[in-house]
Write a protein that holds these residues in place. Sequence first.
Motif, PDB file in Angstrom:
ATOM      1  N   LEU A 122      16.139  -4.176  66.929  1.00  9.76           N
ATOM      2  CA  LEU A 122      14.956  -3.737  66.181  1.00  9.76           C
ATOM      3  C   LEU A 122      13.818  -4.720  66.435  1.00  9.76           C
ATOM      4  O   LEU A 122      13.420  -5.488  65.567  1.00  9.76           O
ATOM      5  CB  LEU A 122      15.285  -3.638  64.680  1.00  9.76           C
ATOM      6  CG  LEU A 122      16.446  -2.709  64.339  1.00  9.76           C
ATOM      7  CD1 LEU A 122      16.790  -2.800  62.857  1.00  9.76           C
ATOM      8  CD2 LEU A 122      16.125  -1.283  64.732  1.00  9.76           C
ATOM      9  N   SER A 123      13.320  -4.670  67.626  1.00 13.05           N
ATOM     10  CA  SER A 123      12.355  -5.658  68.094  1.00 13.05           C
ATOM     11  C   SER A 123      11.005  -5.554  67.383  1.00 13.05           C
ATOM     12  O   SER A 123      10.466  -4.456  67.232  1.00 13.05           O
ATOM     13  CB  SER A 123      12.135  -5.467  69.598  1.00 13.05           C
ATOM     14  OG  SER A 123      11.042  -6.224  70.043  1.00 13.05           O
ATOM     15  N   PRO A 124      10.452  -6.682  66.967  1.00 19.10           N
ATOM     16  CA  PRO A 124       9.086  -6.678  66.427  1.00 19.10           C
ATOM     17  C   PRO A 124       8.075  -6.142  67.444  1.00 19.10           C
ATOM     18  O   PRO A 124       7.054  -5.591  67.064  1.00 19.10           O
ATOM     19  CB  PRO A 124       8.824  -8.152  66.110  1.00 19.10           C
ATOM     20  CG  PRO A 124      10.188  -8.733  65.882  1.00 19.10           C
ATOM     21  CD  PRO A 124      11.089  -7.998  66.846  1.00 19.10           C
ATOM     22  N   LYS A 125       8.393  -6.239  68.747  1.00 19.83           N
ATOM     23  CA  LYS A 125       7.511  -5.710  69.790  1.00 19.83           C
ATOM     24  C   LYS A 125       7.407  -4.189  69.707  1.00 19.83           C
ATOM     25  O   LYS A 125       6.441  -3.606  70.188  1.00 19.83           O
ATOM     26  CB  LYS A 125       8.009  -6.113  71.178  1.00 19.83           C
ATOM     27  CG  LYS A 125       7.927  -7.600  71.447  1.00 19.83           C
ATOM     28  CD  LYS A 125       8.526  -7.930  72.790  1.00 19.83           C
ATOM     29  CE  LYS A 125       8.564  -9.430  72.990  1.00 19.83           C
ATOM     30  NZ  LYS A 125       9.288  -9.802  74.215  1.00 19.83           N
ATOM     31  N   ARG A 126       8.410  -3.546  69.108  1.00 18.34           N
ATOM     32  CA  ARG A 126       8.391  -2.089  68.941  1.00 18.34           C
ATOM     33  C   ARG A 126       8.046  -1.709  67.496  1.00 18.34           C
ATOM     34  O   ARG A 126       8.345  -0.607  67.055  1.00 18.34           O
ATOM     35  CB  ARG A 126       9.742  -1.496  69.358  1.00 18.34           C
ATOM     36  CG  ARG A 126       9.965  -1.578  70.871  1.00 18.34           C
ATOM     37  CD  ARG A 126      11.124  -0.722  71.347  1.00 18.34           C
ATOM     38  NE  ARG A 126      12.384  -1.016  70.717  1.00 18.34           N
ATOM     39  CZ  ARG A 126      13.248  -1.947  71.104  1.00 18.34           C
ATOM     40  NH1 ARG A 126      12.971  -2.699  72.149  1.00 18.34           N
ATOM     41  NH2 ARG A 126      14.379  -2.131  70.479  1.00 18.34           N
ATOM     42  N   GLY A 127       7.459  -2.671  66.755  1.00 19.96           N
ATOM     43  CA  GLY A 127       6.966  -2.360  65.416  1.00 19.96           C
ATOM     44  C   GLY A 127       7.940  -2.597  64.282  1.00 19.96           C
ATOM     45  O   GLY A 127       7.646  -2.253  63.142  1.00 19.96           O
ATOM     46  N   TRP A 128       9.088  -3.165  64.569  1.00 20.18           N
ATOM     47  CA  TRP A 128      10.068  -3.405  63.510  1.00 20.18           C
ATOM     48  C   TRP A 128       9.821  -4.748  62.839  1.00 20.18           C
ATOM     49  O   TRP A 128       9.391  -5.708  63.472  1.00 20.18           O
ATOM     50  CB  TRP A 128      11.486  -3.381  64.070  1.00 20.18           C
ATOM     51  CG  TRP A 128      11.932  -2.006  64.446  1.00 20.18           C
ATOM     52  CD1 TRP A 128      11.949  -1.475  65.713  1.00 20.18           C
ATOM     53  CD2 TRP A 128      12.384  -0.982  63.579  1.00 20.18           C
ATOM     54  NE1 TRP A 128      12.397  -0.189  65.665  1.00 20.18           N
ATOM     55  CE2 TRP A 128      12.669   0.144  64.370  1.00 20.18           C
ATOM     56  CE3 TRP A 128      12.572  -0.901  62.203  1.00 20.18           C
ATOM     57  CZ2 TRP A 128      13.143   1.334  63.839  1.00 20.18           C
ATOM     58  CZ3 TRP A 128      13.042   0.281  61.668  1.00 20.18           C
ATOM     59  CH2 TRP A 128      13.326   1.381  62.476  1.00 20.18           C
ATOM     60  N   SER A 129      10.100  -4.807  61.554  1.00 19.40           N
ATOM     61  CA  SER A 129      10.044  -6.046  60.776  1.00 19.40           C
ATOM     62  C   SER A 129      11.133  -5.952  59.714  1.00 19.40           C
ATOM     63  O   SER A 129      11.647  -4.862  59.434  1.00 19.40           O
ATOM     64  CB  SER A 129       8.681  -6.220  60.104  1.00 19.40           C
ATOM     65  OG  SER A 129       8.509  -5.218  59.112  1.00 19.40           O
ATOM     66  N   ARG A 130      11.456  -7.072  59.126  1.00 17.78           N
ATOM     67  CA  ARG A 130      12.453  -7.076  58.044  1.00 17.78           C
ATOM     68  C   ARG A 130      12.009  -6.136  56.917  1.00 17.78           C
ATOM     69  O   ARG A 130      12.808  -5.376  56.394  1.00 17.78           O
ATOM     70  CB  ARG A 130      12.658  -8.496  57.525  1.00 17.78           C
ATOM     71  CG  ARG A 130      13.695  -8.615  56.416  1.00 17.78           C
ATOM     72  CD  ARG A 130      13.927 -10.063  56.032  1.00 17.78           C
ATOM     73  NE  ARG A 130      14.773 -10.752  56.985  1.00 17.78           N
ATOM     74  CZ  ARG A 130      16.103 -10.764  56.929  1.00 17.78           C
ATOM     75  NH1 ARG A 130      16.731 -10.117  56.001  1.00 17.78           N
ATOM     76  NH2 ARG A 130      16.797 -11.430  57.820  1.00 17.78           N
ATOM     77  N   GLU A 131      10.732  -6.173  56.593  1.00 22.32           N
ATOM     78  CA  GLU A 131      10.214  -5.336  55.503  1.00 22.32           C
ATOM     79  C   GLU A 131      10.332  -3.854  55.847  1.00 22.32           C
ATOM     80  O   GLU A 131      10.719  -3.045  55.008  1.00 22.32           O
ATOM     81  CB  GLU A 131       8.757  -5.700  55.202  1.00 22.32           C
ATOM     82  CG  GLU A 131       8.572  -7.093  54.643  1.00 22.32           C
ATOM     83  CD  GLU A 131       8.688  -8.199  55.702  1.00 22.32           C
ATOM     84  OE1 GLU A 131       8.477  -7.946  56.921  1.00 22.32           O
ATOM     85  OE2 GLU A 131       9.025  -9.332  55.312  1.00 22.32           O
TER      86      GLU A 131
END
Length: 166
Positions: A144-153
């Motif tokens: 769940l890469s932050p580069k693809r818009g994912w974040s813990r929140e």
Amino acid sequence: MAAALELVRSYQPQPILLPVSANDEAFILQLQPGQVISAEFRKARNARFHRKFMKLCSVAYGEFERLPQSPVQMAGSNRWVTPLPDFDEFRYWALVQAGFYQVIGYPDGKVRVRAKSIAFRNMEQMEFEKVYSAVLDVFLRYVLSPKRGWSRERVDRLVEQLVNFD
């Protein structure tokens, strides 16, 4: 006769344990009046949190399935294979990556790591909450890469929505 029962303490002033499910009740009804049974009890883990963990794994697995799978060379051979995704193996991999594993030894001197069981009887709630957080970190790092818009929140919001939808 052996059974795994789930019981709940009644809200009556006197302490009474009542069966939770129809299967639990059926087992109790098979007992003769006055018959004594022996059992080991522990507090059940939060079932909703367990569902939340499984939803987290489903979300990450859905993203993993969308990633292109490249052929890889099998260790110790010249054989190339394209791995097939498998939900259970994905979940076990995440548990191992998160540090929740056992090392198993074999007669040939080799060892393998195996994911710890997250079954209710094998893990207390506090440890399971640590598992959830560590596995989420693994998913954020590898899938769940932050580069693809994912974040813990974002993951937390989506998982909560899915759990509440059931």
